[in-house]
Design a protein around this motif. Structure first.
Motif, mmCIF file in Angstrom:
data_model
loop_
_atom_site.group_PDB
_atom_site.id
_atom_site.type_symbol
_atom_site.label_atom_id
_atom_site.label_comp_id
_atom_site.label_asym_id
_atom_site.label_seq_id
_atom_site.Cartn_x
_atom_site.Cartn_y
_atom_site.Cartn_z
ATOM 1 N N VAL A 159 20.354 -91.931 -16.059
ATOM 2 C CA VAL A 159 20.007 -91.609 -14.673
ATOM 3 C C VAL A 159 19.044 -90.427 -14.668
ATOM 4 C CG1 VAL A 159 20.867 -90.875 -12.409
ATOM 5 C CG2 VAL A 159 22.228 -92.451 -13.806
ATOM 6 N N SER A 160 17.933 -90.583 -13.941
ATOM 7 C CA SER A 160 16.950 -89.511 -13.889
ATOM 8 C C SER A 160 16.343 -89.411 -12.501
ATOM 9 C CB SER A 160 15.843 -89.747 -14.931
ATOM 10 O OG SER A 160 15.054 -88.578 -15.091
ATOM 11 N N GLY A 161 15.572 -88.368 -12.313
ATOM 12 C CA GLY A 161 14.873 -88.137 -11.057
ATOM 13 C C GLY A 161 14.170 -86.805 -11.157
ATOM 14 N N GLY A 162 13.078 -86.648 -10.441
ATOM 15 C CA GLY A 162 12.347 -85.386 -10.463
ATOM 16 C C GLY A 162 13.152 -84.279 -9.809
ATOM 17 N N ILE A 163 12.683 -83.053 -9.947
ATOM 18 C CA ILE A 163 13.345 -81.907 -9.330
ATOM 19 C C ILE A 163 13.476 -82.138 -7.820
ATOM 20 C CG2 ILE A 163 11.116 -80.660 -9.140
ATOM 21 C CD1 ILE A 163 12.718 -78.045 -9.438
ATOM 22 N N GLY A 164 14.653 -81.857 -7.286
ATOM 23 C CA GLY A 164 14.872 -82.007 -5.850
ATOM 24 C C GLY A 164 15.099 -83.427 -5.373
ATOM 25 N N SER A 165 15.258 -84.371 -6.315
ATOM 26 C CA SER A 165 15.391 -85.794 -5.921
ATOM 27 C C SER A 165 16.815 -86.147 -5.485
ATOM 28 C CB SER A 165 14.981 -86.708 -7.077
ATOM 29 O OG SER A 165 15.852 -86.522 -8.179
ATOM 30 N N GLY A 166 17.775 -85.320 -5.879
ATOM 31 C CA GLY A 166 19.171 -85.631 -5.561
ATOM 32 C C GLY A 166 19.896 -86.327 -6.697
ATOM 33 N N LYS A 167 19.364 -86.192 -7.909
ATOM 34 C CA LYS A 167 19.992 -86.807 -9.088
ATOM 35 C C LYS A 167 21.437 -86.314 -9.259
ATOM 36 C CE LYS A 167 18.626 -85.140 -13.013
ATOM 37 N NZ LYS A 167 19.828 -84.349 -13.394
ATOM 38 N N THR A 168 21.654 -85.010 -9.055
ATOM 39 C CA THR A 168 22.995 -84.450 -9.220
ATOM 40 C C THR A 168 23.942 -84.964 -8.138
ATOM 41 O OG1 THR A 168 22.064 -82.490 -10.256
ATOM 42 C CG2 THR A 168 24.323 -82.312 -9.470
ATOM 43 N N ALA A 169 23.449 -85.071 -6.917
ATOM 44 C CA ALA A 169 24.281 -85.628 -5.837
ATOM 45 C C ALA A 169 24.705 -87.053 -6.190
ATOM 46 C CB ALA A 169 23.525 -85.614 -4.511
ATOM 47 N N LEU A 179 18.774 -93.939 -25.760
ATOM 48 C CA LEU A 179 20.231 -93.944 -25.917
ATOM 49 C C LEU A 179 20.911 -94.843 -24.884
ATOM 50 C CD1 LEU A 179 20.822 -90.087 -26.378
ATOM 51 C CD2 LEU A 179 20.797 -91.832 -28.170
ATOM 52 N N ALA A 180 20.179 -95.227 -23.836
ATOM 53 C CA ALA A 180 20.749 -95.999 -22.721
ATOM 54 C C ALA A 180 20.330 -97.468 -22.792
ATOM 55 C CB ALA A 180 20.305 -95.399 -21.392
ATOM 56 N N GLN A 181 21.185 -98.327 -22.231
ATOM 57 C CA GLN A 181 20.869 -99.758 -22.186
ATOM 58 C C GLN A 181 20.230 -100.150 -20.840
ATOM 59 O OE1 GLN A 181 24.238 -98.838 -23.453
ATOM 60 N NE2 GLN A 181 22.979 -98.689 -25.288
ATOM 61 N N ARG A 182 20.327 -99.243 -19.867
ATOM 62 C CA ARG A 182 19.762 -99.504 -18.541
ATOM 63 C C ARG A 182 19.455 -98.152 -17.910
ATOM 64 N NH1 ARG A 182 22.182 -104.127 -14.520
ATOM 65 N NH2 ARG A 182 20.944 -103.673 -12.657
ATOM 66 N N THR A 183 18.459 -98.095 -17.019
ATOM 67 C CA THR A 183 18.100 -96.808 -16.415
ATOM 68 C C THR A 183 18.031 -96.916 -14.896
ATOM 69 O OG1 THR A 183 15.729 -97.281 -16.700
ATOM 70 C CG2 THR A 183 16.812 -95.971 -18.429
ATOM 71 N N GLN A 203 9.172 -97.422 -15.486
ATOM 72 C CA GLN A 203 10.162 -97.487 -16.569
ATOM 73 C C GLN A 203 11.575 -97.832 -16.104
ATOM 74 O OE1 GLN A 203 9.669 -97.233 -19.934
ATOM 75 N NE2 GLN A 203 7.502 -97.288 -19.414
ATOM 76 N N ALA A 204 11.916 -97.470 -14.863
ATOM 77 C CA ALA A 204 13.300 -97.614 -14.397
ATOM 78 C C ALA A 204 13.683 -99.074 -14.168
ATOM 79 C CB ALA A 204 13.488 -96.826 -13.106
ATOM 80 N N ASN A 205 14.917 -99.411 -14.555
ATOM 81 C CA ASN A 205 15.454 -100.742 -14.245
ATOM 82 C C ASN A 205 15.887 -100.826 -12.792
ATOM 83 O OD1 ASN A 205 16.779 -100.243 -17.360
ATOM 84 N ND2 ASN A 205 15.467 -101.997 -17.025
ATOM 85 N N ASP A 206 16.464 -99.736 -12.282
ATOM 86 C CA ASP A 206 16.950 -99.681 -10.898
ATOM 87 C C ASP A 206 16.421 -98.418 -10.233
ATOM 88 O OD1 ASP A 206 18.741 -101.987 -11.274
ATOM 89 O OD2 ASP A 206 19.931 -100.614 -12.500
ATOM 90 N N ASP A 224 27.275 -97.399 -4.273
ATOM 91 C CA ASP A 224 28.404 -98.350 -4.242
ATOM 92 C C ASP A 224 27.955 -99.750 -4.640
ATOM 93 O OD1 ASP A 224 30.396 -96.535 -3.503
ATOM 94 O OD2 ASP A 224 30.061 -96.835 -1.357
ATOM 95 N N ALA A 225 26.806 -100.171 -4.108
ATOM 96 C CA ALA A 225 26.293 -101.512 -4.411
ATOM 97 C C ALA A 225 25.941 -101.638 -5.896
ATOM 98 C CB ALA A 225 25.077 -101.812 -3.539
ATOM 99 N N LEU A 226 25.279 -100.628 -6.435
ATOM 100 C CA LEU A 226 24.911 -100.658 -7.850
ATOM 101 C C LEU A 226 26.150 -100.586 -8.741
ATOM 102 C CD1 LEU A 226 21.762 -98.335 -7.923
ATOM 103 C CD2 LEU A 226 21.820 -100.762 -8.498
ATOM 104 N N HIS A 227 27.094 -99.732 -8.366
ATOM 105 C CA HIS A 227 28.324 -99.565 -9.167
ATOM 106 C C HIS A 227 29.076 -100.888 -9.293
ATOM 107 C CE1 HIS A 227 31.914 -97.766 -10.842
ATOM 108 N NE2 HIS A 227 32.645 -98.150 -9.804
ATOM 109 N N ALA A 228 29.151 -101.636 -8.199
ATOM 110 C CA ALA A 228 29.832 -102.950 -8.222
ATOM 111 C C ALA A 228 29.146 -103.865 -9.242
ATOM 112 C CB ALA A 228 29.825 -103.569 -6.835
ATOM 113 N N GLU A 229 27.829 -103.808 -9.266
ATOM 114 C CA GLU A 229 27.062 -104.619 -10.226
ATOM 115 C C GLU A 229 27.271 -104.102 -11.647
ATOM 116 O OE1 GLU A 229 22.414 -105.636 -11.365
ATOM 117 O OE2 GLU A 229 22.843 -104.722 -9.425
ATOM 118 N N TYR A 230 27.258 -102.791 -11.811
ATOM 119 C CA TYR A 230 27.375 -102.194 -13.145
ATOM 120 C C TYR A 230 28.731 -102.489 -13.801
ATOM 121 C CZ TYR A 230 23.207 -99.326 -12.075
ATOM 122 O OH TYR A 230 21.939 -98.891 -11.769
#
Length: 199
Positions: free
Chosen positions: A8-18, A124-128, A169-172, A188-194
């Protein structure tokens, strides 16, 4: 052991931590590259000694800890120096990230990293998953949250990949321009799929 790793990634201020905080409430183990990056430069770690040898004693505080502000000023002003720092820290960070992800016991594990692709950690990841916002939103949120100057935020943004590079580069992708509730709904929608996804 987790079945697979989501980067999981995102630029500064994107809300990655949230986003990753919410994944944790759903029972998913999150391994945070920022935390690991601090661990590998702690007192007694080999990387800290290498940093002192390369950059000089002025990047070390009197108590032996890393003087982050002094080092940040050097590496954001000079690309070659930033690359030298990355050559010291990235291998140690990568090794520790991999070990912590492999130790996860949730359905899948999350590797959260602001430099997921730039650092090669995406391997290291299989999906991003990219948490994305406009540059204007990045500037607004980061300045409110961190109390850093706009110039500093722009320097950090310049050191990270562009939005287009990350999109490619991102899958999702989650667009996080709305409320926290809207962010959670997308997760929630992605988690159900994951939960059912296998590499």
């Amino acid at each position: 052991m987790a079945a697979w790793i989501l980067g999981v990634s995102g630029g500064i201020g994107s809300g990655k931590t949230a986003a990753t905080d919410y994944f944790q409430t759903l029972g998913i183990t999150v391994v945070d590259a920022d935390i690991v990056a601090r661990e590998v430069v702690a007192v007694g770690e080999p990387a800290l000694d290498e940093i002192a040898a390369h950059f000089g004693s002025h990047v070390i505080n009197p108590d032996g800890t890393l003087h982050r502000a002094a080092l940040r000023d050097i590496v954001f002003a000079d690309t070659a120096q930033r690359q030298a720092l990355e050559a010291i820290t990235h291998p140690a960070i990568r090794q520790r990230l991999q070990a912590q992800c492999l130790a996860a016991t949730s359905a899948y594990a999350i590797l959260a990293s602001p430099l997921l692709w730039e650092s090669g950690q995406a391997a290291l990841a299989q999906r991003t998953l990219l948490v994305d916002v406009s540059e204007a939103t990045q500037l607004q949120r980061a300045s409110q949250r961190d109390g850093v100057t706009e110039a500093n935020i722009r320097a950090i943004m310049a050191a990270q990949w562009t939005r287009q590079q990350r999109h490619d580069q991102a899958n999702d992708i989650i667009i996080n321009e709305g409320s926290l509730a809207e962010l959670h709904q997308q997760i929630d929608a992605l988690h159900a799929e994951y939960l059912t996804w296998r590499p």
